[in-house]
Design a protein around this motif. Structure first.
Motif, PDB file in Angstrom:
ATOM      1  N   TYR A  13       0.783  -1.089   0.134  1.00 20.44           N
ATOM      2  CA  TYR A  13      -0.013   0.016  -0.039  1.00 20.44           C
ATOM      3  C   TYR A  13       1.093   1.096  -0.001  1.00 20.44           C
ATOM      4  CZ  TYR A  13      -3.372   3.610   1.119  1.00 20.44           C
ATOM      5  OH  TYR A  13      -3.989   4.825   0.943  1.00 20.44           O
ATOM      6  N   ASN A  14       1.030   1.964  -1.134  1.00 14.85           N
ATOM      7  CA  ASN A  14       1.633   3.368  -1.350  1.00 14.85           C
ATOM      8  C   ASN A  14       3.047   2.904  -1.047  1.00 14.85           C
ATOM      9  OD1 ASN A  14      -0.403   4.747  -1.888  1.00 14.85           O
ATOM     10  ND2 ASN A  14      -0.634   6.076   0.023  1.00 14.85           N
ATOM     11  N   HIS A  15       3.600   1.910  -1.857  1.00 17.78           N
ATOM     12  CA  HIS A  15       5.139   1.354  -1.611  1.00 17.78           C
ATOM     13  C   HIS A  15       5.763   1.731  -2.909  1.00 17.78           C
ATOM     14  CE1 HIS A  15       3.839  -1.484   1.942  1.00 17.78           C
ATOM     15  NE2 HIS A  15       4.350  -0.297   2.387  1.00 17.78           N
ATOM     16  N   ALA A  16       5.340   2.628  -3.800  1.00 18.45           N
ATOM     17  CA  ALA A  16       5.772   2.926  -4.983  1.00 18.45           C
ATOM     18  C   ALA A  16       7.358   3.108  -5.110  1.00 18.45           C
ATOM     19  CB  ALA A  16       5.250   4.317  -5.687  1.00 18.45           C
ATOM     20  N   SER A  70      13.545  -9.030  -4.938  1.00 14.59           N
ATOM     21  CA  SER A  70      14.108  -9.598  -3.944  1.00 14.59           C
ATOM     22  C   SER A  70      13.428 -11.215  -3.745  1.00 14.59           C
ATOM     23  CB  SER A  70      14.209  -9.279  -2.685  1.00 14.59           C
ATOM     24  OG  SER A  70      13.096  -9.025  -1.791  1.00 14.59           O
ATOM     25  N   VAL A  71      12.339 -11.206  -4.091  1.00 14.15           N
ATOM     26  CA  VAL A  71      11.549 -12.459  -4.111  1.00 14.15           C
ATOM     27  C   VAL A  71      11.833 -13.222  -5.164  1.00 14.15           C
ATOM     28  CG1 VAL A  71       9.048 -13.557  -3.977  1.00 14.15           C
ATOM     29  CG2 VAL A  71       9.461 -11.486  -2.381  1.00 14.15           C
ATOM     30  N   GLN A  72      11.665 -12.565  -6.477  1.00 13.09           N
ATOM     31  CA  GLN A  72      11.844 -13.137  -7.465  1.00 13.09           C
ATOM     32  C   GLN A  72      13.105 -13.894  -7.784  1.00 13.09           C
ATOM     33  OE1 GLN A  72      10.755  -9.664  -9.934  1.00 13.09           O
ATOM     34  NE2 GLN A  72       9.278 -11.018 -11.229  1.00 13.09           N
ATOM     35  N   ALA A  73      14.264 -13.334  -7.039  1.00  7.22           N
ATOM     36  CA  ALA A  73      15.578 -13.841  -7.103  1.00  7.22           C
ATOM     37  C   ALA A  73      15.823 -15.074  -6.203  1.00  7.22           C
ATOM     38  CB  ALA A  73      16.610 -12.763  -6.785  1.00  7.22           C
ATOM     39  N   GLN A  74      14.718 -15.672  -5.573  1.00  4.94           N
ATOM     40  CA  GLN A  74      14.985 -16.710  -4.864  1.00  4.94           C
ATOM     41  C   GLN A  74      15.453 -17.933  -5.547  1.00  4.94           C
ATOM     42  OE1 GLN A  74      14.743 -16.669  -1.157  1.00  4.94           O
ATOM     43  NE2 GLN A  74      14.915 -14.733  -1.490  1.00  4.94           N
ATOM     44  N   ASP A  75      15.996 -18.653  -4.964  1.00  5.67           N
ATOM     45  CA  ASP A  75      16.849 -19.950  -5.515  1.00  5.67           C
ATOM     46  C   ASP A  75      15.841 -21.354  -5.314  1.00  5.67           C
ATOM     47  OD1 ASP A  75      17.184 -20.685  -2.863  1.00  5.67           O
ATOM     48  OD2 ASP A  75      19.374 -20.774  -3.230  1.00  5.67           O
ATOM     49  N   LEU A  76      14.719 -20.915  -4.841  1.00  5.97           N
ATOM     50  CA  LEU A  76      13.814 -22.161  -4.355  1.00  5.97           C
ATOM     51  C   LEU A  76      13.469 -22.782  -5.637  1.00  5.97           C
ATOM     52  CD1 LEU A  76      11.901 -23.258  -2.194  1.00  5.97           C
ATOM     53  CD2 LEU A  76      10.230 -21.705  -2.908  1.00  5.97           C
ATOM     54  N   THR A  77      13.348 -24.257  -5.690  1.00  2.00           N
ATOM     55  CA  THR A  77      13.140 -25.055  -6.751  1.00  2.00           C
ATOM     56  C   THR A  77      11.673 -25.522  -6.598  1.00  2.00           C
ATOM     57  OG1 THR A  77      14.012 -27.129  -5.368  1.00  2.00           O
ATOM     58  CG2 THR A  77      15.677 -25.787  -7.136  1.00  2.00           C
ATOM     59  N   GLY A  78      11.208 -26.207  -7.606  1.00  2.00           N
ATOM     60  CA  GLY A  78       9.677 -26.652  -7.689  1.00  2.00           C
ATOM     61  C   GLY A  78       8.853 -25.368  -7.798  1.00  2.00           C
ATOM     62  N   ALA A  79       7.388 -25.731  -7.865  1.00  3.51           N
ATOM     63  CA  ALA A  79       6.579 -24.795  -8.099  1.00  3.51           C
ATOM     64  C   ALA A  79       6.119 -24.006  -6.738  1.00  3.51           C
ATOM     65  CB  ALA A  79       5.169 -25.542  -8.387  1.00  3.51           C
ATOM     66  N   TRP A  80       6.245 -22.571  -7.102  1.00  4.60           N
ATOM     67  CA  TRP A  80       5.782 -21.592  -6.019  1.00  4.60           C
ATOM     68  C   TRP A  80       5.284 -20.328  -6.868  1.00  4.60           C
ATOM     69  CZ3 TRP A  80       9.142 -17.145  -5.168  1.00  4.60           C
ATOM     70  CH2 TRP A  80      10.248 -17.095  -5.892  1.00  4.60           C
ATOM     71  N   GLU A  81       4.405 -19.541  -5.976  1.00  9.63           N
ATOM     72  CA  GLU A  81       3.848 -18.619  -6.487  1.00  9.63           C
ATOM     73  C   GLU A  81       4.013 -17.260  -5.731  1.00  9.63           C
ATOM     74  OE1 GLU A  81      -0.459 -19.114  -6.179  1.00  9.63           O
ATOM     75  OE2 GLU A  81      -0.430 -19.300  -4.003  1.00  9.63           O
ATOM     76  N   VAL A  82       3.622 -15.841  -6.147  1.00  9.40           N
ATOM     77  CA  VAL A  82       3.922 -14.862  -5.497  1.00  9.40           C
ATOM     78  C   VAL A  82       2.534 -14.062  -5.460  1.00  9.40           C
ATOM     79  CG1 VAL A  82       5.424 -12.452  -5.284  1.00  9.40           C
ATOM     80  CG2 VAL A  82       6.488 -14.828  -6.285  1.00  9.40           C
ATOM     81  N   LEU A  83       2.077 -13.421  -4.470  1.00  4.61           N
ATOM     82  CA  LEU A  83       0.842 -12.975  -4.653  1.00  4.61           C
ATOM     83  C   LEU A  83       1.114 -11.597  -4.155  1.00  4.61           C
ATOM     84  CD1 LEU A  83      -1.604 -15.419  -2.966  1.00  4.61           C
ATOM     85  CD2 LEU A  83      -1.134 -15.368  -5.166  1.00  4.61           C
ATOM     86  N   VAL A  84       1.019 -10.619  -4.948  1.00  2.00           N
ATOM     87  CA  VAL A  84       1.087  -9.128  -4.717  1.00  2.00           C
ATOM     88  C   VAL A  84      -0.230  -8.548  -4.395  1.00  2.00           C
ATOM     89  CG1 VAL A  84       2.055  -7.046  -5.497  1.00  2.00           C
ATOM     90  CG2 VAL A  84       3.100  -8.987  -6.406  1.00  2.00           C
ATOM     91  N   ALA A  85      -0.448  -8.300  -3.304  1.00  4.74           N
ATOM     92  CA  ALA A  85      -1.755  -7.950  -2.734  1.00  4.74           C
ATOM     93  C   ALA A  85      -1.741  -6.287  -2.529  1.00  4.74           C
ATOM     94  CB  ALA A  85      -2.166  -8.528  -1.567  1.00  4.74           C
ATOM     95  N   ASP A  86      -1.945  -5.629  -3.711  1.00  3.95           N
ATOM     96  CA  ASP A  86      -1.914  -4.059  -3.435  1.00  3.95           C
ATOM     97  C   ASP A  86      -3.350  -3.688  -3.088  1.00  3.95           C
ATOM     98  OD1 ASP A  86      -0.904  -1.509  -3.841  1.00  3.95           O
ATOM     99  OD2 ASP A  86      -2.314  -1.360  -5.550  1.00  3.95           O
ATOM    100  N   ASP A  87      -3.347  -2.711  -1.911  1.00  2.00           N
ATOM    101  CA  ASP A  87      -4.736  -2.358  -1.681  1.00  2.00           C
ATOM    102  C   ASP A  87      -5.134  -0.737  -2.129  1.00  2.00           C
ATOM    103  OD1 ASP A  87      -7.049  -2.321   0.158  1.00  2.00           O
ATOM    104  OD2 ASP A  87      -5.862  -1.907   1.944  1.00  2.00           O
ATOM    105  N   CYS A  88      -5.253  -1.079  -3.352  1.00  2.00           N
ATOM    106  CA  CYS A  88      -5.798  -0.085  -4.198  1.00  2.00           C
ATOM    107  C   CYS A  88      -4.978   1.221  -3.796  1.00  2.00           C
ATOM    108  CB  CYS A  88      -7.195   0.337  -3.695  1.00  2.00           C
ATOM    109  SG  CYS A  88      -8.367   1.424  -4.782  1.00  2.00           S
ATOM    110  N   SER A  89      -3.454   0.967  -4.063  1.00  2.00           N
ATOM    111  CA  SER A  89      -2.655   2.153  -3.790  1.00  2.00           C
ATOM    112  C   SER A  89      -2.945   3.385  -4.680  1.00  2.00           C
ATOM    113  CB  SER A  89      -1.245   2.010  -3.897  1.00  2.00           C
ATOM    114  OG  SER A  89      -0.930   0.854  -2.832  1.00  2.00           O
ATOM    115  N   PRO A  90      -3.056   4.542  -4.302  1.00  2.08           N
ATOM    116  CA  PRO A  90      -3.129   5.708  -5.350  1.00  2.08           C
ATOM    117  C   PRO A  90      -1.855   6.208  -5.784  1.00  2.08           C
ATOM    118  CG  PRO A  90      -3.232   6.427  -2.989  1.00  2.08           C
ATOM    119  CD  PRO A  90      -3.391   5.195  -3.099  1.00  2.08           C
ATOM    120  N   ASP A  91      -0.669   5.583  -5.374  1.00  3.04           N
ATOM    121  CA  ASP A  91       0.546   6.539  -5.896  1.00  3.04           C
ATOM    122  C   ASP A  91       1.269   5.189  -7.009  1.00  3.04           C
ATOM    123  OD1 ASP A  91       1.344   3.878  -4.550  1.00  3.04           O
ATOM    124  OD2 ASP A  91       3.100   4.811  -3.461  1.00  3.04           O
ATOM    125  N   GLY A  92       0.427   4.608  -7.610  1.00  2.00           N
ATOM    126  CA  GLY A  92       0.985   3.481  -8.512  1.00  2.00           C
ATOM    127  C   GLY A  92       1.539   2.389  -8.374  1.00  2.00           C
TER     128      GLY A  92
END
Length: 206
Positions: free
Chosen positions: A7-10, A19-41
């Protein structure tokens, strides 16, 4: 599942997501970006950073849900066996964070969750310190420890999703949820502690 709450973390969200995408984790995993309707883009920056990464889902909302509502809807959409948290103005300092904590949970059935040390960065002064409230010399944290105020930072936590698939309604009255989440998890089993700094918590006026 990695739950990235924003929230407002532009100014910060791209670094957090990378820093999440760079993880060396193998196998299937997901990233959920939960943006709380930030007005700053913030949401748009996250979408642009993740457009070529099928692991990332940006969860959108047409109205501001509030801190706890945003957390609840993200948890409900997580599909992984384990869940890790990150807020959009913090970042992970080690590419092996997820694999290290996953291995700890895999090999310790008694743990409800696991964590590590976190560095606090005070942006106004550049000061750095270790977040831990006394737990940095422990190998695990029990329910009594959490009640006494000894708990890990949210950016360091990975837990079994079966133990926390949503949050209670009384969470809506909380200004922050990390202490309560650790309490709920520790009631089901101790929180293991990996004694290495693997995340950075920005402390700033905002």
């Amino acid at each position: 599942s990695v739950v990235l709450l924003t929230y407002n973390h532009a100014p910060y969200v791209v670094e957090a997501l990378r820093s999440v995408q760079a993880q060396d984790l193998t196998g299937a995993w997901e990233v959920l970006v939960a943006d709380d309707c930030s007005p700053d883009g913030t949401g748009e920056l996250a979408r642009l950073s993740a457009e070529d990464d099928p692991r990332v889902r940006v969860l959108e909302t047409s109205e501001n849900l509030g801190m706890q509502g945003n957390l609840r809807r993200a948890l409900k959409q997580a599909r992984g066996r384990y869940v890790a948290f990150l807020e959009g103005d913090d970042y992970w300092a080690s590419t092996s964070k997820l694999s290290t904590l996953r291995d700890l949970l895999d090999s310790n059935a008694k743990y409800s969750s696991v964590s590590h040390l976190t560095e606090v960065l005070v942006e106004s002064t550049g000061e750095r310190m270790i977040f831990g409230h006394g737990f940095d010399h422990r190998k695990q944290i029990d329910f009594g420890d959490v009640i006494a105020g000894v708990f890990p930072h949210a950016s360091s936590l990975m837990f079994r999703r079966s133990l926390l698939q949503t949050t209670p309604e009384w969470f809506d009255d909380l200004s922050a949820a990390d202490w309560a989440i650790c309490g709920l998890l520790a009631a089901s089993g101790p929180i293991g502690v990996h004694r290495e700094v693997m995340s950075v918590y920005r402390k700033n006026e905002a």
